[in-house]
Design a protein around this motif. Sequence first.
Motif, PDB file in Angstrom:
ATOM      1  N   TRP A 250       0.831  -1.199   0.000  1.00  0.00           N
ATOM      2  CA  TRP A 250       0.000   0.000   0.000  1.00  0.00           C
ATOM      3  C   TRP A 250       0.864   1.246   0.000  1.00  0.00           C
ATOM      4  CZ3 TRP A 250      -4.636   1.338  -1.240  1.00  0.00           C
ATOM      5  CH2 TRP A 250      -5.196   2.515  -0.750  1.00  0.00           C
ATOM      6  N   ASN A 251       0.638   2.116  -0.985  1.00  0.00           N
ATOM      7  CA  ASN A 251       1.380   3.371  -1.129  1.00  0.00           C
ATOM      8  C   ASN A 251       2.892   3.174  -1.176  1.00  0.00           C
ATOM      9  OD1 ASN A 251      -0.564   5.406  -1.423  1.00  0.00           O
ATOM     10  ND2 ASN A 251      -1.044   5.380   0.770  1.00  0.00           N
ATOM     11  N   GLY A 252       3.319   1.990  -1.636  1.00  0.00           N
ATOM     12  CA  GLY A 252       4.755   1.743  -1.827  1.00  0.00           C
ATOM     13  C   GLY A 252       5.530   1.563  -0.550  1.00  0.00           C
ATOM     14  N   PHE A 253       4.885   1.064   0.505  1.00  0.00           N
ATOM     15  CA  PHE A 253       5.588   0.825   1.772  1.00  0.00           C
ATOM     16  C   PHE A 253       6.818  -0.048   1.549  1.00  0.00           C
ATOM     17  CE2 PHE A 253       6.308  -1.974   5.442  1.00  0.00           C
ATOM     18  CZ  PHE A 253       6.513  -1.047   6.454  1.00  0.00           C
ATOM     19  N   ASP A 254       6.667  -1.094   0.730  1.00  0.00           N
ATOM     20  CA  ASP A 254       7.797  -1.940   0.328  1.00  0.00           C
ATOM     21  C   ASP A 254       8.061  -1.661  -1.147  1.00  0.00           C
ATOM     22  OD1 ASP A 254       9.598  -3.875  -0.419  1.00  0.00           O
ATOM     23  OD2 ASP A 254       8.445  -5.574   0.340  1.00  0.00           O
ATOM     24  N   PRO A 255       9.103  -0.927  -1.478  1.00  0.00           N
ATOM     25  CA  PRO A 255       9.341  -0.513  -2.869  1.00  0.00           C
ATOM     26  C   PRO A 255       9.750  -1.661  -3.795  1.00  0.00           C
ATOM     27  CG  PRO A 255      11.168   0.152  -1.464  1.00  0.00           C
ATOM     28  CD  PRO A 255      10.104  -0.372  -0.553  1.00  0.00           C
ATOM     29  N   THR A 256       9.991  -2.853  -3.235  1.00  0.00           N
ATOM     30  CA  THR A 256      10.442  -3.976  -4.061  1.00  0.00           C
ATOM     31  C   THR A 256       9.276  -4.776  -4.651  1.00  0.00           C
ATOM     32  OG1 THR A 256      10.549  -5.566  -2.229  1.00  0.00           O
ATOM     33  CG2 THR A 256      12.485  -4.176  -2.602  1.00  0.00           C
ATOM     34  N   VAL A 257       8.046  -4.456  -4.259  1.00  0.00           N
ATOM     35  CA  VAL A 257       6.885  -5.213  -4.738  1.00  0.00           C
ATOM     36  C   VAL A 257       5.879  -4.261  -5.397  1.00  0.00           C
ATOM     37  CG1 VAL A 257       7.161  -7.022  -3.008  1.00  0.00           C
ATOM     38  CG2 VAL A 257       5.720  -5.041  -2.493  1.00  0.00           C
TER      39      VAL A 257
END
Length: 498
Positions: free
Chosen positions: A126-133
Motif C-alpha cells: 500500500w502506497n509503496g511501503f515496500d518498494p520492491t513489490v
Amino acid sequence: MILKWLLINHQEMKPMKKIQSLRAIFDTPMHRRGFLLGSLALPLTACGGGGGGGSDSTPAQTTARISLAETQGAHLSNSFIGLSYEKGRINSTFFNAQNIALINLFKQLGQGVLRIGGNSVDKSSWNGFDPTVTKLMPSHVDALAGFLEATGWTAIYGINMANNSASNAAQEASYAAQKLGSSLMSFEIGNEPDLYVKNKYRPQGWSYNNYLSEWKNLAAAINQAAPSIPLTGPAVADDIYGYAVPFALDTGSQINTLTSHYYRNDANSERPTPSVDVLLQPDPNFIRNIQALTQSAASLKNGFRLAEFNSFVNQGVSGVSDTYASALWVLDLMFTCALNHGVGVNLHGGQQEAFAAITDINGVVQQARPVFYGLKMFAQLAQGASRAVNLSLSDNGINFSAYGVMRLDNGQNILLINKDASRSVQTTIDFPPSINKISRWDLTGPSLSSTSGVLLNGFPINPDGSWAGASSAKQMNTNNGTLSLAIPPFTAILLQSN
C-alpha cells in the motif's frame, strides 16, 4: 453432527442402510469399494469407480432412485458462490466500472463474493511501503469500488502480512473501508502463512505461535482503523490442523469466518498425477478436512468458508483444468462443501491460467471456461437449504452423484450429475405428490476432455457475458410427483419444481 456411511443393496435395490459412524470408517483403512458416504456424500462422487472403462462386457442399464432427504447442510444464499483473484489484478484495467463484459459475467452468477487475495497479497504494498513489490494506490481501490457497485458483489479484501507495518495496514484498511463501503465483506490478513518459511518470508523455526502474535498485532491496528469491518483467516494453504483449527480457538472473538484453501493435489491430498480421471474421483481427505474446519468454526458468526480453491496447484493443468470435466467437478465440490456446512466457496484464478473460470488478456475478457458453466448451473439452485438425497443405485461402479435444495418458497431442486464417460443412468426421481411440473436445465459438453463446445440449456455463455438460455429450460410433467429421466453420459441436469 454425526455422519453415517450407507451401504447399497445391489440385489434388491432397497434404500441404503446406515451402518457405522464416519469417524469409525476414517479410523479404519478402506480397501473395499461397496460403500458410499451417505447423507453428506463423499466429495466428487456418490459412489466408487468412475469413467467408462473397466469391463469388456456391455453393462446392464444402470438405474437410480432419488428423493430429497431430511439431512440438511448449509443455507445457499447469494454469498455462497465466489471467485478469487490475485490482489495484483486491482493494479490493472481489470476491475473497474467500465469492464462491461466482466461485469456481465459476474452478474451471471448472481451477487456473490469476490476475494482479493492470493500470493500477490504479500507481494503488493500500500502506497509503496515496500518498494520492491507491486505498488497499490488509492485509485486502484476506487476502481474496485466501481466494479463491485456495478456487479452487486461484496469483497474479501486481503492485506499484506509478509512485509508490512501496523500503521500502514491500518491506513489501507481505513481507505478500503471508506471507499468500498457496504461492498466490503471482510479483511483477510496475509495469504497462506503456513508457507511463509518455505516462501522465505520468515526464517526457519518460525511457527504458528509466531504467526498468531504477528496477526494479532496487525489485526488490532486494522480493527482500530475500521472497527465495523469483520476479519477472516487464516487463509492457510494446507496445514489445517497446525494453523486453521487452533486459529479458530485462539481468535474466535476477533474473526467472524474461518478460511482455508484447497487444491486436488495439495499437501493434504494424495498428490496424484493430474488427469481428468483423477479430477472426477473422490479425494477422501477433502471431506475429512472440511468437517474438521466447519466443526472448529461452529461458534463463529459466519462459520467456515473455502476462500480459495481450484483443481490443481500452480495455475492448473492444460487439458485437465480447462476441460468440461471441471464443470461437473466443481458442482460436486461445492455441494460437498455445503452439505458439510461450509458457508461459501471462492474459485481462484484468472488471465490465461489453465484453471481460470474467466480468461482475459490485459483485462479484456476472452472466454468463459467450462468450469464457469458449473458455477452458473449452481447459481440456478436458488436460495434455500442444501439437502442430501436418498439415493439407490444398481451399479456402484458408475460415477454418479445427486444433491438437493429445499427452497425458501418450499419448492424442491434436485441436481443429477453423471460423470461416466459412456453409460447413461435411468433415474426415477420422487418429488412430493403435490409437485406436478418441473423445469429442467441441462449442462452438456462434447466430451469430458473438451475445452470448448460446452452448453447450458443449449446455449453458450459468450465472452461479452451474454447467455440466451435463461428462458430455455425444458418443462416436464410428473406422475403424482414421480419423474422418470435418463441422464446421458457426462451430463448434469437440474430439476426445479414449479
